[in-house]
Design an enzyme around this catalytic site. Structure first.
Site, PDB file in Angstrom:
ATOM      1  N   GLY A 164       0.844  -1.544  -0.222  1.00 17.76           N
ATOM      2  CA  GLY A 164       0.021  -0.052   0.017  1.00 17.76           C
ATOM      3  C   GLY A 164       0.749   1.126   0.054  1.00 17.76           C
TER       4      GLY A 164
ATOM      5  N   GLY B 180      -0.379   4.375   0.212  1.00 20.71           N
ATOM      6  CA  GLY B 180      -1.112   5.454   0.614  1.00 20.71           C
ATOM      7  C   GLY B 180      -0.298   6.365   1.819  1.00 20.71           C
ATOM      8  N   PHE B 181      -0.844   7.092   2.596  1.00 18.67           N
ATOM      9  CA  PHE B 181      -0.004   7.936   3.508  1.00 18.67           C
ATOM     10  C   PHE B 181       0.589   7.037   4.575  1.00 18.67           C
ATOM     11  CE2 PHE B 181      -3.902  10.612   2.499  1.00 18.67           C
ATOM     12  CZ  PHE B 181      -3.278  11.558   1.905  1.00 18.67           C
ATOM     13  N   GLY B 182       0.041   6.093   5.087  1.00 11.63           N
ATOM     14  CA  GLY B 182       0.865   5.355   6.007  1.00 11.63           C
ATOM     15  C   GLY B 182       2.045   4.284   5.207  1.00 11.63           C
TER      16      GLY B 182
ATOM     17  N   VAL C 108      -1.600  -7.500  -4.784  1.00 15.60           N
ATOM     18  CA  VAL C 108      -1.428  -8.367  -3.509  1.00 15.60           C
ATOM     19  C   VAL C 108      -2.680  -9.333  -3.532  1.00 15.60           C
ATOM     20  CG1 VAL C 108      -0.849  -8.894  -1.075  1.00 15.60           C
ATOM     21  CG2 VAL C 108       0.450  -7.287  -2.400  1.00 15.60           C
TER      22      VAL C 108
ATOM     23  N   GLU D  75     -18.897  17.172   2.468  1.00 18.44           N
ATOM     24  CA  GLU D  75     -17.913  18.115   1.644  1.00 18.44           C
ATOM     25  C   GLU D  75     -18.487  17.921   0.123  1.00 18.44           C
ATOM     26  OE1 GLU D  75     -13.842  17.926   4.070  1.00 18.44           O
ATOM     27  OE2 GLU D  75     -13.876  16.617   2.575  1.00 18.44           O
TER      28      GLU D  75
ATOM     29  N   ASP E 160      -6.069   2.728   7.760  1.00 20.54           N
ATOM     30  CA  ASP E 160      -7.297   2.229   7.978  1.00 20.54           C
ATOM     31  C   ASP E 160      -7.678   0.593   8.041  1.00 20.54           C
ATOM     32  OD1 ASP E 160      -8.236   4.880   7.912  1.00 20.54           O
ATOM     33  OD2 ASP E 160      -8.479   4.682   5.725  1.00 20.54           O
TER      34      ASP E 160
ATOM     35  N   ALA F 182      -5.746  10.715   7.755  1.00 19.45           N
ATOM     36  CA  ALA F 182      -4.398  10.591   6.831  1.00 19.45           C
ATOM     37  C   ALA F 182      -3.340  10.816   8.124  1.00 19.45           C
ATOM     38  CB  ALA F 182      -4.363  11.677   5.903  1.00 19.45           C
TER      39      ALA F 182
END
Length: 434
Positions: A10, A12-14, A78, A170, A299, A315
């Protein structure tokens, strides 16, 4: 001595934070993602509502990792993990060995057991999702402009967002601004008074994680934008022509789902204990029980905070966990003590409601209105991963603020103006892939 192999699933942010924490250290890092880009998801709704282009909020992962010599980036999906042999299984058939594994696979939207609704209510998680929603919104106006059937026009000009969390709020506010300003003034046969934008929430309030005064302000700001806020209204069904909310039937050509999430399948890969939303239950050091070499962050992890509740899917949580786990793995490789548990520093929560309105909760400091909107804008600009993205987003925001316009309003496929239904997402070709 052979270098330890670290696999991160992944980008993403992490995942990016973990990879950067291990950059330049004496380990070999393999970063795997099913897409070739890092996506700034907090602004994804602005792509869906024609305020930003996909390239404004996404950057190629290889570009971001170019200066990190010990990190290899792989584009692959994966499909599983064999922890007995310590290998990650991929759709391409590769088996990638690891000494340490970091799972940062994120989450997907959940329809609470009603998966058939997904055909009629798109979600907002990827660039393809955002482009699909943008096509639906713009196509609805084009078809309404040509239609002479009053009931069809009413359905085409009704837009429903399900879910009163930050994403739903939003999205509803952005659709209202798109519909009532940038689009309505450009069409000759559309009566702006016929527009109907609705935000449907099953609970008693929107933005339930915020203090009481902020949800009330947000609801008022949405109402002033022309959004109908329906509270205590569980969705009973969704079909091609609209949805059933409680005892009320709503005919709508566009329904967008932002109501709930479920962690991606990492728990099943490891046959490990999972929380109700499918997230891996992790220990205070973000490792999986009985697997001190496997970590879950963001997440996909259920981490219990100091208040006894799972940390939110934000995030900042993923980024802080990524940095922590990257450092922790390096300590383990060096044989150093690693007893300090992860501690999340809460920098607050924010939600924007259209032009110049937002709410922000920084604990002791709570903001709303224009000041909160400025704070939200600055924070999100700084969180973007590169200078080019910050510059283009700033220019687009400034242009939209002064002109009330939307610059990215292109339909990239052929449509029949009176087609009975919007095209499915499979028929949409994302920009840059044509």
């Amino acid at each position: 001595m052979k270098r330890k192999q670290v696999v991160i699933v992944g980008a993403g942010f992490g995942g990016l934070a973990a990879a950067k924490a291990l950059s330049g250290r004496d380990v070999t890092v393999t970063l795997i993602d099913r897409t070739n880009h890092h996506l700034f998801q907090p602004l994804l709704y602005q792509v869906a509502t024609a305020a930003l282009a996909p390239s404004d909020i996404a950057t190629a992962t290889r570009t971001l990792m170019a200066g990190h010599g010990n990190v290899t980036t792989l584009l692959d999906d994966v499909t599983g993990v064999d922890d007995t042999t310590r290998e990650v299984l991929t759709a391409s058939g590769e088996r990638i060995p690891y000494d340490y594994l970091v799972l940062a696979t994120g989450c997907s939207y959940s329809f609470f057991g009603n998966d058939e609704w997904a055909e009629h209510a798109p979600v907002l998680k990827t660039l393809a999702d955002a482009l699909s929603i943008r096509e639906r919104l713009l196509d609805a106006f084009e078809r309404a402009e040509r239609s002479v059937d009053a009931s069809e026009i009413a359905s085409l000009l009704t837009f429903v967002v399900v879910g009163g969390g930050p994403t739903g709020v939003e999205m509803a506010g952005a659709i209202a601004e798109l519909a009532k300003t940038a689009l309505a003034r450009d069409f000759r046969n559309i009566d702006s008074n016929a527009l109907r934008i609705m935000l449907v929430e099953a609970g008693p309030t929107i933005l339930s994680a915020f203090p009481d005064n902020l949800p009330r302000y947000a609801a008022g700001a949405l109402t002033r934008l022309g959004v109908e806020v329906m509270l205590g209204a569980p969705v009973r069904s969704i079909d091609a022509d609209g949805l059933q909310v409680g005892d009320t039937r709503i005919d709508a050509a566009t329904v967008i789902w932002a109501a709930g999430t479920r962690a991606n399948e990492a728990a099943a890969w490891l046959h490990a204990d999972a929380a109700r939303n499918g997230a891996l239950r992790v220990l205070p050091d973000c490792s999986v029980e009985d697997k001190p070499h496997v970590f879950a962050i963001g997440d996909v992890a259920s981490f219990i905070g100091s208040d006894g509740k799972p940390l939110p899917g934000l995030a900042p949580v993923a980024k802080q966990q990524g940095r922590y786990v990257g450092d922790l793995i390096w300590f383990k490789v060096q044989g150093r003590r690693t007893s300090a548990p992860f501690q999340y520093r809460n920098w607050g929560s924010m939600a924007v409601i259209g032009r110049s309105h937002a709410v922000a909760d920084f604990g002791t400091i709570r903001l709303r209105g224009f000041v909160a909107w400025l704070s939200w804008s600055l924070v999100h600009l700084m969180l973007l991963v590169d200078f080019r993205s910050r510059l283009t987003v700033y220019v687009n925001w400034a242009w939209s603020w002064f002109t009330r316009g939307r610059g990215v309003r292109l339909l990239t496929r052929a449509t029949h103006p009176l087609a009975a239904k919007p095209a499915s997402a499979s028929n949409l070709i994302p920009e840059g892939h044509k």
